[in-house]
Design a protein around this motif. Structure first.
Motif, PDB file in Angstrom:
ATOM      1  N   ASN A 236       0.826  -1.349   0.145  1.00  0.00           N
ATOM      2  CA  ASN A 236      -0.171  -0.199   0.088  1.00  0.00           C
ATOM      3  C   ASN A 236       0.894   1.226  -0.056  1.00  0.00           C
TER       4      ASN A 236
ATOM      5  N   ILE B  80       2.140   1.770  -3.417  1.00  0.00           N
ATOM      6  CA  ILE B  80       0.977   2.175  -4.285  1.00  0.00           C
ATOM      7  C   ILE B  80       0.772   4.049  -3.932  1.00  0.00           C
ATOM      8  N   LYS B  81       0.872   4.152  -2.767  1.00  0.00           N
ATOM      9  CA  LYS B  81       0.488   5.424  -2.437  1.00  0.00           C
ATOM     10  C   LYS B  81       1.447   6.592  -2.678  1.00  0.00           C
TER      11      LYS B  81
ATOM     12  N   SER C 189       0.877   6.902  -6.308  1.00  0.00           N
ATOM     13  CA  SER C 189      -0.510   7.685  -6.562  1.00  0.00           C
ATOM     14  C   SER C 189      -0.170   9.314  -6.423  1.00  0.00           C
TER      15      SER C 189
ATOM     16  N   SER D  34       1.870  10.674  -9.215  1.00  0.00           N
ATOM     17  CA  SER D  34       1.055  11.046 -10.236  1.00  0.00           C
ATOM     18  C   SER D  34       0.164  12.374 -10.045  1.00  0.00           C
ATOM     19  N   VAL D  35      -0.064  12.446  -8.988  1.00  0.00           N
ATOM     20  CA  VAL D  35      -0.934  13.777  -8.571  1.00  0.00           C
ATOM     21  C   VAL D  35      -0.152  14.873  -8.527  1.00  0.00           C
TER      22      VAL D  35
END
Length: 325
Positions: free
Chosen positions: A262, A265-266, A269, A272-273
Motif C-alpha cells: 500500500n 501504491i501510495k 499515486s 502522479s497527482v
C-alpha cells in the motif's frame, strides 16, 4: 538389521539367519530396523507371530494399527522424524508385545530410539520386561516430542523478532525479506502439524496400551502409562497454542506485506497527482494556437517552465503538510 537387547542391556546383532534357533531367554527387546523379508521370516518363526510388513504399517484403520492376536499385542504409532531439517516427516513404527518380549519394527531412525538405547543401562533391572520397557520407550518418545516443541518455540520466537524487531529498528531489508519469512513460517507450521498428528496417534495408542493385561498387572508400568498419557494431553494443548502463535505470525506478516504494498501504491499515486498540474501546463502551452498571448513572448519558455515547477511544488508541500508523505 535386527538387534536384540538382553535383560542386562547387552546388545546382540542377529546376522545368521540361515537357521532358526530358540532365542535366549534373557532377550527382552528385538529392534528391527528396515528388516528384509528374510529377517521378518526369521522373527516370525522364532516367536511364532506374524510380523507386520511395511505396507501394513501404512494402514490408517484403527483395527489395523491396534489389535491383539494369539496373545500378542500389536500397536502402530506415527513418530516425527527429521525434526531438525526443513522437511520433517512422520514415520510409522510397530510395537509388538509377545510374551515378555518387546519387538519394534521401524523403517527410519527417530532420535527417540537412539536416546532410549543410550539410556537403557539406567533402566532398573525390575523394569527390563517387554511391557515395562515399552512404557519407558513411550516416555522417551514423548520427552523427545516435548523437546521438538521447545525447539520450535525458540525458533518461532527468533522468527518473530526478525519480522517485528527489525522493523522497529528501521533496518533496511531486501524487497523480498518478508516473503522469505513466510517460507520459514510455513516450515514451522509443517513441523508443528506433524507433531500434533504424532501426539494424536500416541494418545490413541496409550489408551489401548493401558488396558493391556501385562500393564494392568504391573503397578509401576500402569502409573507410568498414566503419566505419559497426561504428558500427551499437555503437549497436545501446548502444540495447539504454538499453532495459534504461528497463525498470528502468518497473519501479521501478510499484513506487513500488505502495508508495504500500500505504501508503494501510495507513493505512485501521490507522484502522479504531483505531476498532474505540470502536465496540464505543458499540455496548454503545447497547443499551437496563433492567438495565444505567450506564443511570441521572449520569456514565454522560462515562464512556462517556472509555472510547471511551481505547480509541482505546491501539491508536494501540501501532501507533506497533510502527513501523506
Amino acid at each position: 538389521m535386527i538387534t536384540a537387547y538382553c535383560s542386562n542391556c547387552q546388545s546382540i546383532e542377529l546376522v545368521d539367519l540361515t537357521k532358526v534357533e530358540a532365542l535366549r531367554d534373557d532377550i527382552v527387546w528385538i529392534d528391527m530396523v528396515e528388516p528384509t523379508r528374510e529377517e521378518e521370516i526369521y522373527v516370525e518363526k522364532a516367536l511364532g507371530i506374524e510380523v507386520p510388513t511395511r505396507d501394513d504399517l501404512k494402514d490408517i484403520e484403527p483395527s489395523a494399527r491396534l489389535y491383539t492376536e494369539d496373545d500378542a499385542v500389536f500397536m502402530t504409532a506415527s513418530l516425527v522424524w527429521k525434526a531438525e531439517t526443513d522437511a520433517p516427516v512422520l514415520t510409522d513404527v510397530a510395537f509388538i508385545l509377545a510374551g515378555k518380549r518387546l519387538i519394534t519394527i521401524r523403517y527410519a531412525q527417530p532420535k527417540s530410539f537412539a536416546l532410549f538405547i543410550a539410556a537403557l543401562h539406567r533402566v532398573p533391572a525390575h523394569w527390563r520386561t517387554g511391557a515395562s520397557l515399552l512404557a519407558k520407550l513411550f516416555e522417551t518418545i514423548i520427552d523427545r516430542t516435548a523437546e521438538i516443541l521447545e525447539l520450535s518455540v525458540a525458533r518461532i520466537d527468533v522468527l518473530s523478532t526478525h519480522v517485528f524487531g527489525d522493523r522497529a529498528k528501521k533496518i533496511r531489508k531486501p524487497a523480498n525479506y518478508l516473503e522469505e519469512k513466510l517460507r520459514d513460517i510455513a516450515a514451522h507450521q509443517r513441523l508443528v502439524s506433524k507433531v500434533r498428528d504424532s501426539l494424536a496417534s500416541m494418545s490413541r495408542l496409550m489408551t489401548f496400551f493401558y488396558n493391556v493385561p501385562a500393564v494392568q498387572q504391573d503397578h509401576g508400568t500402569k502409573e507410568l502409562c498414566r503419566t505419559v498419557s497426561r504428558d500427551i494431553q499437555s503437549l497436545s494443548e501446548h502444540s495447539s497454542y504454538i499453532a495459534g502463535n504461528i497463525t498470528f505470525l502468518l497473519d501479521a506478516s501478510l499484513g506487513l506485506i500488505n502495508i508495504e504494498q500500500n505504501s508503494i501504491i501510495k507513493i505512485f499515486s501521490i507522484a502522479s497527482v504531483v505531476f498532474l498540474p505540470p502536465t496540464l501546463v505543458a499540455s496548454i502551452y503545447g497547443m499551437n494556437f496563433e492567438s495565444m498571448p505567450e506564443l511570441r513572448w521572449a520569456e514565454g519558455y522560462p515562464y512556462s517552465l517556472g509555472l510547471m515547477l511551481i505547480s509541482a511544488i505546491i501539491p508536494f508541500f501540501f501532501f507533506r503538510w497533510k502527513g501523506w508523505l
